[in-house]
Design a protein around this motif. Structure first.
Motif, PDB file in Angstrom:
ATOM      1  N   GLU A 264      12.713   8.078 -10.200  1.00 53.50           N
ATOM      2  CA  GLU A 264      11.739   6.994 -10.352  1.00 53.50           C
ATOM      3  C   GLU A 264      10.375   7.389  -9.798  1.00 53.50           C
ATOM      4  OE1 GLU A 264      12.056   4.302 -11.983  1.00 53.50           O
ATOM      5  OE2 GLU A 264      14.230   4.219 -12.352  1.00 53.50           O
ATOM      6  N   LEU A 265      10.364   8.082  -8.672  1.00 55.13           N
ATOM      7  CA  LEU A 265       9.091   8.517  -8.104  1.00 55.13           C
ATOM      8  C   LEU A 265       8.384   9.486  -9.036  1.00 55.13           C
ATOM      9  CD1 LEU A 265      10.069   9.063  -4.351  1.00 55.13           C
ATOM     10  CD2 LEU A 265       8.846   7.126  -5.357  1.00 55.13           C
ATOM     11  N   ALA A 266       9.145  10.421  -9.598  1.00 49.73           N
ATOM     12  CA  ALA A 266       8.543  11.379 -10.525  1.00 49.73           C
ATOM     13  C   ALA A 266       7.987  10.676 -11.750  1.00 49.73           C
ATOM     14  CB  ALA A 266       9.578  12.427 -10.926  1.00 49.73           C
ATOM     15  N   ALA A 267       8.687   9.666 -12.238  1.00 51.30           N
ATOM     16  CA  ALA A 267       8.272   8.959 -13.450  1.00 51.30           C
ATOM     17  C   ALA A 267       7.070   8.050 -13.208  1.00 51.30           C
ATOM     18  CB  ALA A 267       9.434   8.152 -14.004  1.00 51.30           C
ATOM     19  N   ARG A 268       6.992   7.438 -12.014  1.00 52.01           N
ATOM     20  CA  ARG A 268       6.003   6.385 -11.782  1.00 52.01           C
ATOM     21  C   ARG A 268       4.787   6.841 -10.964  1.00 52.01           C
ATOM     22  NH1 ARG A 268       8.470   1.057 -12.371  1.00 52.01           N
ATOM     23  NH2 ARG A 268      10.660   1.269 -12.982  1.00 52.01           N
ATOM     24  N   LEU A 269       4.923   7.901 -10.185  1.00 53.11           N
ATOM     25  CA  LEU A 269       3.829   8.299  -9.293  1.00 53.11           C
ATOM     26  C   LEU A 269       3.149   9.605  -9.689  1.00 53.11           C
ATOM     27  CD1 LEU A 269       5.256   7.420  -5.749  1.00 53.11           C
ATOM     28  CD2 LEU A 269       4.053   5.971  -7.390  1.00 53.11           C
ATOM     29  N   THR A 270       3.601  10.242 -10.758  1.00 50.64           N
ATOM     30  CA  THR A 270       2.988  11.507 -11.158  1.00 50.64           C
ATOM     31  C   THR A 270       1.608  11.268 -11.759  1.00 50.64           C
ATOM     32  OG1 THR A 270       5.145  12.517 -11.556  1.00 50.64           O
ATOM     33  CG2 THR A 270       3.237  13.565 -12.582  1.00 50.64           C
ATOM     34  N   ARG A 271       0.627  11.988 -11.281  1.00 52.77           N
ATOM     35  CA  ARG A 271      -0.759  11.875 -11.719  1.00 52.77           C
ATOM     36  C   ARG A 271      -1.019  12.812 -12.900  1.00 52.77           C
ATOM     37  NH1 ARG A 271      -4.489  11.353  -7.232  1.00 52.77           N
ATOM     38  NH2 ARG A 271      -5.222  13.445  -7.767  1.00 52.77           N
ATOM     39  N   PRO A 272      -2.196  12.685 -13.529  1.00 54.70           N
ATOM     40  CA  PRO A 272      -2.518  13.579 -14.652  1.00 54.70           C
ATOM     41  C   PRO A 272      -2.481  15.057 -14.299  1.00 54.70           C
ATOM     42  CG  PRO A 272      -4.014  11.700 -14.625  1.00 54.70           C
ATOM     43  CD  PRO A 272      -3.198  11.610 -13.379  1.00 54.70           C
ATOM     44  N   ASP A 273      -2.700  15.384 -13.019  1.00 55.06           N
ATOM     45  CA  ASP A 273      -2.659  16.797 -12.627  1.00 55.06           C
ATOM     46  C   ASP A 273      -1.235  17.295 -12.373  1.00 55.06           C
ATOM     47  OD1 ASP A 273      -2.036  15.553 -10.258  1.00 55.06           O
ATOM     48  OD2 ASP A 273      -3.753  16.318  -9.134  1.00 55.06           O
ATOM     49  N   GLY A 274      -0.252  16.426 -12.586  1.00 58.93           N
ATOM     50  CA  GLY A 274       1.135  16.826 -12.421  1.00 58.93           C
ATOM     51  C   GLY A 274       1.694  16.645 -11.023  1.00 58.93           C
ATOM     52  N   ARG A 275       0.880  16.160 -10.098  1.00 61.26           N
ATOM     53  CA  ARG A 275       1.331  15.967  -8.723  1.00 61.26           C
ATOM     54  C   ARG A 275       1.558  14.482  -8.446  1.00 61.26           C
ATOM     55  NH1 ARG A 275       0.601  20.305  -5.345  1.00 61.26           N
ATOM     56  NH2 ARG A 275       0.330  18.972  -3.510  1.00 61.26           N
ATOM     57  N   LEU A 276       2.426  14.177  -7.500  1.00 61.17           N
ATOM     58  CA  LEU A 276       2.688  12.800  -7.117  1.00 61.17           C
ATOM     59  C   LEU A 276       1.667  12.365  -6.077  1.00 61.17           C
ATOM     60  CD1 LEU A 276       5.603  14.133  -7.895  1.00 61.17           C
ATOM     61  CD2 LEU A 276       6.501  12.028  -6.912  1.00 61.17           C
ATOM     62  N   GLY A 277       1.091  11.165  -6.260  1.00 60.01           N
ATOM     63  CA  GLY A 277       0.053  10.694  -5.351  1.00 60.01           C
ATOM     64  C   GLY A 277       0.471   9.460  -4.584  1.00 60.01           C
ATOM     65  N   LEU A 278      -0.035   9.352  -3.363  1.00 63.56           N
ATOM     66  CA  LEU A 278       0.266   8.209  -2.500  1.00 63.56           C
ATOM     67  C   LEU A 278      -0.965   7.895  -1.655  1.00 63.56           C
ATOM     68  CD1 LEU A 278       2.968   6.633  -2.160  1.00 63.56           C
ATOM     69  CD2 LEU A 278       3.305   7.910  -0.045  1.00 63.56           C
ATOM     70  N   THR A 279      -1.267   6.618  -1.521  1.00 62.65           N
ATOM     71  CA  THR A 279      -2.396   6.175  -0.708  1.00 62.65           C
ATOM     72  C   THR A 279      -1.999   6.081   0.761  1.00 62.65           C
ATOM     73  OG1 THR A 279      -3.347   4.903  -2.531  1.00 62.65           O
ATOM     74  CG2 THR A 279      -4.039   4.292  -0.303  1.00 62.65           C
ATOM     75  N   VAL A 280      -2.892   6.515   1.631  1.00 63.55           N
ATOM     76  CA  VAL A 280      -2.733   6.333   3.075  1.00 63.55           C
ATOM     77  C   VAL A 280      -3.988   5.642   3.593  1.00 63.55           C
ATOM     78  CG1 VAL A 280      -2.555   7.463   5.314  1.00 63.55           C
ATOM     79  CG2 VAL A 280      -1.226   8.318   3.390  1.00 63.55           C
ATOM     80  N   GLU A 281      -3.815   4.539   4.279  1.00 62.05           N
ATOM     81  CA  GLU A 281      -4.936   3.848   4.910  1.00 62.05           C
ATOM     82  C   GLU A 281      -4.867   4.071   6.419  1.00 62.05           C
ATOM     83  OE1 GLU A 281      -6.789  -0.633   5.679  1.00 62.05           O
ATOM     84  OE2 GLU A 281      -5.305  -0.336   4.097  1.00 62.05           O
ATOM     85  N   LEU A 282      -5.937   4.582   6.971  1.00 61.62           N
ATOM     86  CA  LEU A 282      -6.043   4.784   8.415  1.00 61.62           C
ATOM     87  C   LEU A 282      -6.958   3.708   8.994  1.00 61.62           C
ATOM     88  CD1 LEU A 282      -6.450   8.670   8.596  1.00 61.62           C
ATOM     89  CD2 LEU A 282      -4.367   7.324   8.991  1.00 61.62           C
ATOM     90  N   VAL A 283      -6.485   3.054  10.031  1.00 63.68           N
ATOM     91  CA  VAL A 283      -7.236   1.993  10.703  1.00 63.68           C
ATOM     92  C   VAL A 283      -7.587   2.469  12.108  1.00 63.68           C
ATOM     93  CG1 VAL A 283      -7.105  -0.348  11.635  1.00 63.68           C
ATOM     94  CG2 VAL A 283      -6.162   0.143   9.381  1.00 63.68           C
ATOM     95  N   TYR A 284      -8.843   2.271  12.504  1.00 67.21           N
ATOM     96  CA  TYR A 284      -9.325   2.726  13.815  1.00 67.21           C
ATOM     97  C   TYR A 284      -9.857   1.537  14.601  1.00 67.21           C
ATOM     98  CZ  TYR A 284      -9.590   6.971  10.946  1.00 67.21           C
ATOM     99  OH  TYR A 284      -9.310   8.000  10.079  1.00 67.21           O
ATOM    100  N   GLY A 285      -9.682   1.587  15.913  1.00 64.91           N
ATOM    101  CA  GLY A 285     -10.212   0.546  16.774  1.00 64.91           C
ATOM    102  C   GLY A 285     -10.842   1.120  18.035  1.00 64.91           C
ATOM    103  N   HIS A 286     -11.910   0.483  18.489  1.00 61.84           N
ATOM    104  CA  HIS A 286     -12.602   0.867  19.726  1.00 61.84           C
ATOM    105  C   HIS A 286     -13.024  -0.420  20.414  1.00 61.84           C
ATOM    106  CE1 HIS A 286     -15.584   2.342  22.535  1.00 61.84           C
ATOM    107  NE2 HIS A 286     -16.538   1.679  21.895  1.00 61.84           N
ATOM    108  N   ALA A 287     -12.794  -0.503  21.723  1.00 57.89           N
ATOM    109  CA  ALA A 287     -13.179  -1.710  22.460  1.00 57.89           C
ATOM    110  C   ALA A 287     -13.352  -1.360  23.932  1.00 57.89           C
ATOM    111  CB  ALA A 287     -12.129  -2.810  22.289  1.00 57.89           C
ATOM    112  N   ILE A 288     -14.047  -2.244  24.651  1.00 61.17           N
ATOM    113  CA  ILE A 288     -14.330  -2.082  26.076  1.00 61.17           C
ATOM    114  C   ILE A 288     -13.519  -3.103  26.870  1.00 61.17           C
ATOM    115  CG2 ILE A 288     -16.146  -2.117  27.835  1.00 61.17           C
ATOM    116  CD1 ILE A 288     -16.627   0.039  25.832  1.00 61.17           C
ATOM    117  N   LYS A 289     -13.076  -2.711  28.060  1.00 63.17           N
ATOM    118  CA  LYS A 289     -12.477  -3.686  28.973  1.00 63.17           C
ATOM    119  C   LYS A 289     -13.587  -4.227  29.871  1.00 63.17           C
ATOM    120  CE  LYS A 289      -9.090  -4.458  32.616  1.00 63.17           C
ATOM    121  NZ  LYS A 289      -7.902  -3.957  33.346  1.00 63.17           N
TER     122      LYS A 289
END
Length: 317
Positions: A264-289
């Motif tokens: 299923e992953l090969a069928a549904r996530l393969t991109r035009p370049d032939g590789r499987l793609g997945l999104t990663v979201e990175l969240v950052y935080g900075h604060a003072i005490k």
């Protein structure tokens, strides 16, 4: 002062997308045995370290939270070479892993000659009770830690307690768009959740304020990672931690199910370049005490730790 006590998590009342505390502990034990830090953790550390550049504060001590998986030791030491580092690990398995690395990297001192000076890897409560940082650390670095704890408010309370007044927090973790393509595959097939609900940038800001931090700054970015095969993708995802959602499928999966997933992953996530793609979201935080504020009332309560820090702050020139 005793540690901040929060009510125990009630798994029966938590949504299926919430992290399981038992699964997180099991995951941490497995990740502590990895031969090296995952690439994604190293990349997130590099990006979080870039955000130190505009900060004018110069910490003399800093806490390397979840140091092994955080992958930021060399980056932070390059930025603050004179600051003393304190290693804190959230689980015993990770603490032992960091302790072994500290022992391996320790150098012999001319004062001791026959033995090495080995720094200590601490648990959170052990470092607090030892009293080595009575005023707290000037910085707490916690890369890729936001999604690795069962309770974000409890985690924020720990971090807040470890920091000195005017100390600052640098943290990061996976955001809600991470693996959205994988979740779509599972949903289309009628399968249970493949991930927890990761921390949203705006929720992070709210929790920082609730925990007593000031001037929170949040940021996020999305990456697209690709792999040549489903097997390679699943193997790397496992190094990120795996599925710890309360609503995940119970029990072990069969080889037939694993083969179906890869198809299923090969069928549904393969991109035009032939590789499987997945999104990663990175969240950052900075604060003072900030300096704790005493609310005006007929009866006002301030913790002993905060009172001591307020007095020390006022005594400084």
């Amino acid at each position: 002062m005793s540690p901040i006590q929060l009510p125990p998590l009630d798994a029966s009342s938590s949504p299926p997308c919430s992290p399981s505390e038992v699964a997180l502990q099991r995951q941490a034990r497995r990740l502590a045995l990895l031969p090296q830090v995952p690439w994604l953790h190293q990349e997130a550390a590099r990006r979080l370290a870039d955000k130190l550049a505009p900060i004018k504060l110069e910490p003399t001590s800093w806490i390397d939270w979840s140091a092994f998986l955080g992958a930021g030791t060399e980056l932070v030491q390059a930025r603050y070479p004179q600051a003393q580092r304190w290693v804190v690990e959230p689980t015993e398995g990770l603490r032992q892993r960091s302790q072994a690395e500290l022992a391996q990297g320790a150098t012999r001192s001319w004062k001791t000659l026959w033995r090495r000076e080995v720094p200590q890897a601490w648990s959170s409560e052990a470092l607090l009770s030892a009293g080595h940082l009575p005023d707290g650390a000037q910085m707490l670095w916690a890369n890729m830690s936001l999604h690795a704890h069962p309770s974000l408010p409890a985690l924020m309370a720990q971090w807040h307690r470890h920091l000195a007044v005017d100390g600052f927090l640098m943290c990061s973790g996976l955001g809600p768009d991470t693996a959205r393509e994988l979740r779509s595959v599972y949903q289309a097939l009628g399968w249970a959740l493949p991930t927890i609900d990761f921390v949203d940038m705006h929720d992070l800001g709210d929790e920082l304020v609730k925990a007593g931090f000031a001037d929170p700054v949040m940021d996020m970015e999305r990456l697209t990672l690709t792999w040549a095969t489903p097997e390679a993708m699943l193997q790397e995802l496992r190094t990120w931690g795996g599925n710890v959602a309360l609503g995940r499928m119970p029990g072990l999966r069969t080889p037939r199910w694993q083969a179906r997933l890869q198809e299923e992953l090969a069928a549904r996530l393969t991109r035009p370049d032939g590789r499987l793609g997945l999104t990663v979201e990175l969240v950052y935080g900075h604060a003072i005490k900030p300096m704790p504020r005493v609310k005006m009332a007929s009866e006002a309560r301030v913790s002993l730790d905060d009172m001591k820090r307020m007095v020390r702050k006022q005594d400084k020139p």
